[in-house]
Design a protein around this motif. Sequence first.
Motif, PDB file in Angstrom:
ATOM      1  N   LEU A 227      44.197 -25.512 -43.553  1.00 44.71           N
ATOM      2  CA  LEU A 227      44.761 -25.336 -44.647  1.00 44.71           C
ATOM      3  C   LEU A 227      46.449 -25.313 -44.252  1.00 44.71           C
ATOM      4  O   LEU A 227      46.690 -24.897 -43.293  1.00 44.71           O
ATOM      5  CB  LEU A 227      44.507 -24.082 -45.280  1.00 44.71           C
ATOM      6  N   ASP A 228      47.220 -26.023 -44.992  1.00 47.31           N
ATOM      7  CA  ASP A 228      48.756 -25.764 -44.989  1.00 47.31           C
ATOM      8  C   ASP A 228      49.135 -24.642 -45.487  1.00 47.31           C
ATOM      9  O   ASP A 228      48.389 -23.772 -46.309  1.00 47.31           O
ATOM     10  CB  ASP A 228      49.388 -26.904 -45.626  1.00 47.31           C
TER      11      ASP A 228
ATOM     12  N   GLU B 234      48.603 -23.717 -49.419  1.00 48.95           N
ATOM     13  CA  GLU B 234      47.301 -23.370 -49.738  1.00 48.95           C
ATOM     14  C   GLU B 234      46.809 -21.956 -49.358  1.00 48.95           C
ATOM     15  O   GLU B 234      46.285 -21.112 -50.087  1.00 48.95           O
ATOM     16  CB  GLU B 234      46.389 -24.406 -49.056  1.00 48.95           C
ATOM     17  N   THR B 235      47.459 -21.507 -48.056  1.00 49.44           N
ATOM     18  CA  THR B 235      46.869 -20.228 -47.732  1.00 49.44           C
ATOM     19  C   THR B 235      47.834 -19.145 -48.597  1.00 49.44           C
ATOM     20  O   THR B 235      47.254 -18.097 -48.917  1.00 49.44           O
ATOM     21  CB  THR B 235      47.356 -19.972 -46.228  1.00 49.44           C
TER      22      THR B 235
ATOM     23  N   THR C  32      43.530 -22.033 -53.116  1.00 50.13           N
ATOM     24  CA  THR C  32      43.124 -23.448 -53.309  1.00 50.13           C
ATOM     25  C   THR C  32      41.727 -23.442 -53.577  1.00 50.13           C
ATOM     26  O   THR C  32      40.913 -22.542 -53.271  1.00 50.13           O
ATOM     27  CB  THR C  32      43.661 -24.585 -52.340  1.00 50.13           C
ATOM     28  N   THR C  33      41.344 -24.925 -54.025  1.00 51.10           N
ATOM     29  CA  THR C  33      39.577 -24.897 -53.973  1.00 51.10           C
ATOM     30  C   THR C  33      39.188 -26.139 -53.072  1.00 51.10           C
ATOM     31  O   THR C  33      40.044 -27.326 -53.260  1.00 51.10           O
ATOM     32  CB  THR C  33      39.082 -24.896 -55.372  1.00 51.10           C
ATOM     33  N   ARG C  34      38.391 -25.806 -52.280  1.00 52.81           N
ATOM     34  CA  ARG C  34      38.261 -27.148 -51.504  1.00 52.81           C
ATOM     35  C   ARG C  34      36.487 -27.366 -51.550  1.00 52.81           C
ATOM     36  O   ARG C  34      35.703 -26.514 -51.670  1.00 52.81           O
ATOM     37  CB  ARG C  34      38.178 -26.692 -49.961  1.00 52.81           C
TER      38      ARG C  34
ATOM     39  N   GLU D  56      45.243 -21.964 -40.103  1.00 57.54           N
ATOM     40  CA  GLU D  56      46.456 -22.368 -41.001  1.00 57.54           C
ATOM     41  C   GLU D  56      47.449 -23.457 -40.017  1.00 57.54           C
ATOM     42  O   GLU D  56      47.738 -23.034 -39.048  1.00 57.54           O
ATOM     43  CB  GLU D  56      47.425 -21.445 -41.267  1.00 57.54           C
TER      44      GLU D  56
END
Length: 372
Positions: free
Chosen positions: A121-122, A125-126, A130-132, A252
């Motif tokens: 995650l970038d 996002e952390t 987010t939703t993956r 990350e």
Amino acid sequence: MATDYYGLLGVDRGADEATLKKAYRRLARELHPDVNPDPAAQERFKQVTTAYDVLSDPEKRQIVDLGGDPLASGAGSPGHPFAAGFGGLGDVFEAFFGGGQQRGPRGRVRQGADALLRIELDLAETAFGTTRELTLETAVVCGTCHGEGAAAGTHPSTCETCRGRGEVQSVQKSFLGQVMTTRTCGRCGGLGSVIEHPCGECAGDGRVRARRTLSVKIPAGVEHGMRIRLSGEGEVGPGGGPAGDLYVEVFEKPHPVFTRDGDDLHCRLSLPMTAAALGTVLTLETLDGEEELDVAPGTQPESVLTLRARGVPHLRGSTGRGDLHVHLDVQVPTRLDAQQEDLLRQLAQLRGEERAPSSGRAAGGLFGRKRR
């Protein structure tokens, strides 16, 4: 003179089998060579063992009660504690001290193992969550036999060797008499049942490996190395048993501008010497968009400007956010043209700084001798 076998065990002549066994176990724990290396204790252990062997045998005990000694015929008699058929101390102590306890069938349906998946995650996002959509391969319930493991129209049957117990027993002769030991059934592997006609899809395991897609919600504020637990999304167990958990480990990716320290962010900005002296306004692209930074006149090297609540949101339901710390690097020019050098000399004269403050410096002022 007949041996006092009751005295060796420290019991009355009317002691029942349970009392005899309890007395022997107590003495064996104290005198066994693995516990007490004293030669006298080892000799006493042999005597105690012989006494128990005699008194636990009804025929031998009857001879003792009549005033005789069943072992008087010599060490080679069948009743001697070291006669043929001795199965070893390991089997004896397994039977008496718990190693041979009944385990019962393990059951064909068992809990599945946990699974681990790592995602990258970038920083944004952390920070904000987010939703993956993740694709993973795990064991799932076999769609053909629905976890039973048997071919269509058939079912697992009770193991004929152990009769469903999952273990078999055997009797061995030892210096204590007959000792029963328990072992896992070799035919069913301790399950208590066998599959005569396995499912062709899962080969009797009740599960197959398959790829599936899972939607994972990443909460705001997670850090590098944290694991998110998804209950029941791991490997399905043997026999179609309950699935374990899935752990999603966060990695990350490094950010080109910001470094993270918990919920705080840090970055470095270069600032010309003149801007630091005169003051200026800088524009910085933060996680929330562009922010203006007021740099006060006379800002010194390694000064830090802090933007409150511009860091990472706190995790686990806490409100608020960390801060963004901007570290200023004041850049001093390394090469000057003639005009720039003259201007700086004039500034130095106006400020009374044309000479270096240290007496160890060579004469010629702060700027030294003019470069040619």
